[in-house]
Design an enzyme around this catalytic site. Structure first.
Site, PDB file in Angstrom:
ATOM      1  N   GLU A 266       0.893  -1.155   0.000  1.00 35.91           N
ATOM      2  CA  GLU A 266       0.000   0.000   0.000  1.00 35.91           C
ATOM      3  C   GLU A 266       0.926   1.198   0.000  1.00 35.91           C
ATOM      4  OE1 GLU A 266      -1.402   3.059   1.397  1.00 35.91           O
ATOM      5  OE2 GLU A 266      -2.147   2.051   3.194  1.00 35.91           O
ATOM      6  N   CYS A 305      -1.735   8.700   3.403  1.00 39.61           N
ATOM      7  CA  CYS A 305      -1.633   8.113   2.072  1.00 39.61           C
ATOM      8  C   CYS A 305      -2.909   8.351   1.272  1.00 39.61           C
ATOM      9  CB  CYS A 305      -1.330   6.628   2.186  1.00 39.61           C
ATOM     10  SG  CYS A 305      -2.457   5.781   3.286  1.00 39.61           S
TER      11      CYS A 305
HETATM   12  P1  NDP Z   1       9.683   4.141   3.270  1.00 43.89           P
HETATM   13  O1  NDP Z   1       9.133   3.466   2.088  1.00 43.89           O
HETATM   14  O2  NDP Z   1      11.065   4.611   3.223  1.00 43.89           O
HETATM   15  O3  NDP Z   1       9.558   3.207   4.556  1.00 43.89           O
HETATM   16  C1  NDP Z   1       8.414   2.466   4.856  1.00 43.89           C
HETATM   17  C2  NDP Z   1       8.787   1.286   5.720  1.00 43.89           C
HETATM   18  O4  NDP Z   1       9.659   0.436   5.002  1.00 43.89           O
HETATM   19  C3  NDP Z   1       9.523   1.670   6.978  1.00 43.89           C
HETATM   20  O5  NDP Z   1       9.142   0.796   8.018  1.00 43.89           O
HETATM   21  C4  NDP Z   1      10.964   1.440   6.611  1.00 43.89           C
HETATM   22  O6  NDP Z   1      11.766   1.201   7.725  1.00 43.89           O
HETATM   23  C5  NDP Z   1      10.827   0.199   5.781  1.00 43.89           C
HETATM   24  N1  NDP Z   1      11.943  -0.034   4.879  1.00 43.89           N
HETATM   25  C6  NDP Z   1      12.651   0.852   4.164  1.00 43.89           C
HETATM   26  N2  NDP Z   1      13.598   0.209   3.448  1.00 43.89           N
HETATM   27  C7  NDP Z   1      13.484  -1.104   3.737  1.00 43.89           C
HETATM   28  C8  NDP Z   1      14.184  -2.271   3.341  1.00 43.89           C
HETATM   29  N3  NDP Z   1      15.182  -2.205   2.472  1.00 43.89           N
HETATM   30  N4  NDP Z   1      13.794  -3.468   3.847  1.00 43.89           N
HETATM   31  C9  NDP Z   1      12.772  -3.548   4.698  1.00 43.89           C
HETATM   32  N5  NDP Z   1      12.090  -2.479   5.119  1.00 43.89           N
HETATM   33  C10 NDP Z   1      12.428  -1.264   4.647  1.00 43.89           C
HETATM   34  O7  NDP Z   1       8.698   5.251   3.609  1.00 43.89           O
HETATM   35  P2  NDP Z   1       8.847   6.358   4.736  1.00 43.89           P
HETATM   36  O8  NDP Z   1       8.076   5.858   5.900  1.00 43.89           O
HETATM   37  O9  NDP Z   1      10.211   6.817   4.992  1.00 43.89           O
HETATM   38  O10 NDP Z   1       8.121   7.496   3.958  1.00 43.89           O
HETATM   39  C11 NDP Z   1       8.686   7.976   2.759  1.00 43.89           C
HETATM   40  C12 NDP Z   1       7.598   8.348   1.808  1.00 43.89           C
HETATM   41  O11 NDP Z   1       6.673   7.271   1.654  1.00 43.89           O
HETATM   42  C13 NDP Z   1       6.757   9.480   2.275  1.00 43.89           C
HETATM   43  O12 NDP Z   1       7.369  10.692   2.056  1.00 43.89           O
HETATM   44  C14 NDP Z   1       5.521   9.246   1.478  1.00 43.89           C
HETATM   45  O13 NDP Z   1       5.675   9.740   0.200  1.00 43.89           O
HETATM   46  C15 NDP Z   1       5.399   7.761   1.422  1.00 43.89           C
HETATM   47  N6  NDP Z   1       4.507   7.223   2.420  1.00 43.89           N
HETATM   48  C16 NDP Z   1       3.386   6.609   2.046  1.00 43.89           C
HETATM   49  C17 NDP Z   1       2.541   6.111   2.973  1.00 43.89           C
HETATM   50  C18 NDP Z   1       1.340   5.368   2.645  1.00 43.89           C
HETATM   51  O14 NDP Z   1       0.573   5.075   3.543  1.00 43.89           O
HETATM   52  N7  NDP Z   1       1.083   4.990   1.447  1.00 43.89           N
HETATM   53  C19 NDP Z   1       2.771   6.273   4.372  1.00 43.89           C
HETATM   54  C20 NDP Z   1       3.999   6.893   4.681  1.00 43.89           C
HETATM   55  C21 NDP Z   1       4.823   7.327   3.732  1.00 43.89           C
HETATM   56  P3  NDP Z   1      12.709   2.361   8.317  1.00 43.89           P
HETATM   57  O15 NDP Z   1      11.817   3.464   8.737  1.00 43.89           O
HETATM   58  O16 NDP Z   1      13.370   1.700   9.474  1.00 43.89           O
HETATM   59  O17 NDP Z   1      13.626   2.746   7.208  1.00 43.89           O
END
Ligand code: NDP
Length: 687
Positions: A266, A305
């Site tokens: 998502e 989101c």
């Molecule tokens: P990310 O995609 O960077 O992270 C989401 C989750 O994935 C976090 O728990 C992160 O952990 C984890 N993650 C990142 N890299 C890896 C990996 N290689 N292996 C396993 N897990 C991983 O999103 P962010 O939360 O940093 O947000 C960035 C952007 O995402 C926002 O600016 C927005 O555009 C979008 N977003 C969308 C959302 C939605 O609901 N659709 C919600 C939030 C954000 P960790 O934090 O430890 O890196």
């Protein structure tokens, strides 16, 4: 309570809960900052956590413990867990404020998450059997003689649901994934986004302290996921919420690809809201549109989101909408979220603010800013620079064909106004988001709504049509609901979270089982026509403790007479010509003469199979799947066979539901009516 009354937290390393114990990482970790004051809240690291061991523990300990419980027992635990969390929600609110959330934002996250648990609990009790296997669809006849039949069953996967969450909903996000996994009988491993992991750590601490959850059914990893995904097998699942870029990377992880692991994403999407051409200034819909847009821009500081990123407005109304939205935005006070006058808090972190400012630069190439300054905001009760504050920013792009608004997501209080000229054009423009979680149409014109919904639906997981009729009760554009699909195609991740029982079944394997009726009855715990039946004591004389699947009674025959049909017609008032007018009935192509009422047949059947004295059967609460298969004519002889099909004891009552297969036949042995009778039956016989 003022922000400064929040007890200072000593900076400490967040803990992970794996392998049945709380553990801390081997290093000092990375600091996490209060979104409002910039103070360090905690540190986070997962260095040294044995990810493979955690998954193995979930599979070995959590899975079997959950699978021992029926769906209803798991549902009851979810309800108790929800009540427990509700009692402790102030502890969650206190930490939630440190993520920049206002009280309203925190309620969205905390109470919304608790609501998901309640909702799954009640759906589980109503829509799933009190059993460990789910029957999916009807029995399929596979041979002419009826000795070979098939049906689909669903059983829980034997792995772990790995749940990788986003930073913006540290409570609701984990709970909306945990609830369906738990109900399905699959243990969860929660991996919160690092930025706000301190709140999820608290949530998991409260969940475990409830002592309601079977050991191993919930684990937590705070910090980086490390090599977690290297250890996933074909029985595990990965459910991800976050950016589209990370979703792409994780979906292509070698172990995910090699083992065809169920991967649900998502991701961020460029959701739209469309104003109908009928909704001119002065109409209720115009006001609803403006109000909703401002709400979506400012709740959670736009870090949702589902927030509206593209606001499509009929070209001739663009100036009016701009003016009304700007006027409302001017009334939004930004600042310390614990101040009751503040309407919008901070973004989750300074990094997040930089990210939004970068995206705003790209969006400004396609349009101009008509409200807000990305680099300056007046704040109430806080320091605008130390805290991650940002003004709401409204852009206007007069050329809706420019690429940026359809491609760049600024994950903050940001939206772009775009003009359109026809329903066809706005459907095309909506589709340029390449797949969204949600779209809304605000119009009083049902035809326009139909054109847009049917045109845009293939690009959307959910669509809201808002008008004066539903506005009062509407839950709004941005709120996913546990009973409805939350997810979307394409850029939105291509997955589905929530979605009621669909989300539970996502954690289970659907298997087609082909067998004899006897074996299929045993496998599904539900009687299949053709399986053995047992006659003896009338089954209505048996309590749930005594009743067995297949227990049955054959009753009749009873002859249906002319005067029965005439009496029933007069008595009930159902004097339809096929029951009363010989000449007209003779001309009916299906009957060729007077026929008995279907409801007369069902009533006679009840009169035949009933066991009238007081006993364990407490009530008849309905019929399902009723079909009249062969016309019954005066002189026909009816026999009914009633067979106990499925037994569902209620967890919290001294009775349960029994579903009976009813088959009414004529003298030739043809079925004239088939249906399920639903009764409530006492668990124990009255003494
Ligand atoms: P990310 O995609 O960077 O992270 C989401 C989750 O994935 C976090 O728990 C992160 O952990 C984890 N993650 C990142 N890299 C890896 C990996 N290689 N292996 C396993 N897990 C991983 O999103 P962010 O939360 O940093 O947000 C960035 C952007 O995402 C926002 O600016 C927005 O555009 C979008 N977003 C969308 C959302 C939605 O609901 N659709 C919600 C939030 C954000 P960790 O934090 O430890 O890196």
């Amino acid at each position: 309570m003022s922000r400064h009354a929040t007890p200072p937290m000593s900076t400490r390393l967040l803990r992970s809960y794996v392998g049945g114990e709380w553990r801390t990482a081997a290093d000092e970790g990375t600091p996490l900052h209060d979104a409002v004051t910039g103070e360090e809240v905690a540190r986070v690291s997962s260095t040294g956590i044995d990810m493979g061991g955690a998954l193995e523990y979930g599979r070995r300990v959590g899975g079997p413990a959950l699978r021992e419980l029926t769906f209803h027992q798991r549902a009851a635990l979810l309800k108790a867990l929800a009540s427990h969390l509700r009692e402790h929600r102030d502890e969650l609110y206190a930490l939630s404020a440190r993520t920049g959330a206002t009280r309203g934002d925190s309620m969205f996250d905390v109470d919304g998450g608790i609501g998901v648990l309640f909702s799954y609990s009640s759906k589980g009790r109503r829509e799933l059997p009190n059993d460990t296997v789910y029957l999916d669809g009807a029995v399929e006849p596979l041979g002419k003689a009826g000795t070979f039949v098939g049906r689909h069953i669903a059983t829980p996967l034997r792995g772990v649901a790995v749940q990788i969450n986003a930073f913006n909903f540290p409570v609701w996000g984990p709970l909306e994934k945990f609830a369906p996994a738990f109900l399905a009988g699959v243990p969860s491993l929660v991996k919160p986004a690092s930025q706000t992991a301190y709140l999820t750590e608290k949530l998991v601490e409260l969940m475990l302290a409830s002592e309601l959850l079977p050991e191993g059914s919930l684990q937590l990893v705070c910090g980086s996921a490390g090599d977690l995904l290297d250890h996933v097998t074909e029985q595990d699942l990965v459910s991800f919420t976050g950016s589209a870029a990370t979703a792409r990377r994780l979906r292509a992880h070698p172990a995910v690809v090699r083992n065809a692991v169920r991967f649900n994403a998502e991701a961020d999407s460029l959701n739209c809201s469309i104003l109908g051409p009928d909704a001119t200034p002065g109409t209720a819909e115009f006001d609803l549109y403006v109000k909703q847009l401002v709400t979506e821009m400012t709740v959670k500081a736009g870090q949702k989101c589902t927030a509206i990123r593209r606001a499509f407005v009929p070209a001739e109304l663009l100036d009016d909408v701009q003016e009304a939205v700007c006027e409302r935005l001017a009334r939004i006070s930004v600042g310390d979220p614990s101040n009751p006058d503040v309407r919008m808090g901070a973004l989750a972190s300074l990094e997040q603010r930089e990210e939004v400012r970068r995206s705003l630069k790209a969006l400004s190439d396609a349009g101009r800013i008509v409200f807000g300054d990305p680099d300056h905001v007046e704040v109430v009760g806080a320091d605008a620079e130390r805290g991650a504050f940002l003004s709401p920013v409204l852009l206007r792009a007069d050329d809706p064909q420019r690429a940026e608004p359809h491609e760049v997501e600024a994950f903050g209080p940001v939206s772009t106004l775009l003009p359109y000229t026809s329903a066809e054009q706005v459907v095309e423009l909506a589709a340029r988001g390449q797949g969204s979680l949600v779209g809304s149409v605000v119009t009083g014109d049902a035809e326009f709504a139909r054109d847009v919904v049917l045109g845009a639906a293939p690009w959307h997981g959910r669509m809201l049509v808002l008008d004066a009729d539903d506005a009062k009760e509407s839950t709004g554009h941005g709120s996913p609901l546990p009973m409805l699909v939350h997810g979307g195609p394409g850029r939105a991740g291509g997955g589905e979270e929530l979605g009621g029982i669909r989300a539970v079944l996502h954690h289970m394997q659907r298997t087609a089982v082909q067998a004899s009726p006897k074996v299929l009855t045993a496998v599904g715990n539900s009687w299949v026509p053709g399986a053995p039946r047992s006659e003896g004591v009338h089954p209505f004389r048996k309590s749930l403790a005594e009743l067995r699947i297949g227990d049955s009674v054959v009753a009749g025959p009873r002859i249906v007479t002319d005067s029965d049909v005439a009496h029933f017609a007069e008595f009930t008032g159902d004097t339809f010509y096929a029951h009363t007018d010989e000449a007209a009935a003779a001309a009916n192509p299906l009957f060729g003469g007077i026929v008995a009422h279907g409801y007369l047949v069902v009533s006679f059947a009840a009169g035949l199979f009933v066991s009238p004295e007081p006993g364990p059967v407490l009530a008849n609460y309905g019929l399902e799947n009723l079909r009249f298969l062969t016309p019954v004519k005066p002189g026909d002889e009816l026999t009914v066979t009633l067979t106990c099909k499925q037994i569902t004891p209620r967890e919290n009552a001294d009775y349960g539901e029994v579903r009976w297969d009813a088959d009414v036949t004529n003298a030739a042995g043809d079925s004239v009516a088939k249906y399920d009778v639903l009764t409530l039956v006492a668990k124990e016989a009255a003494r």
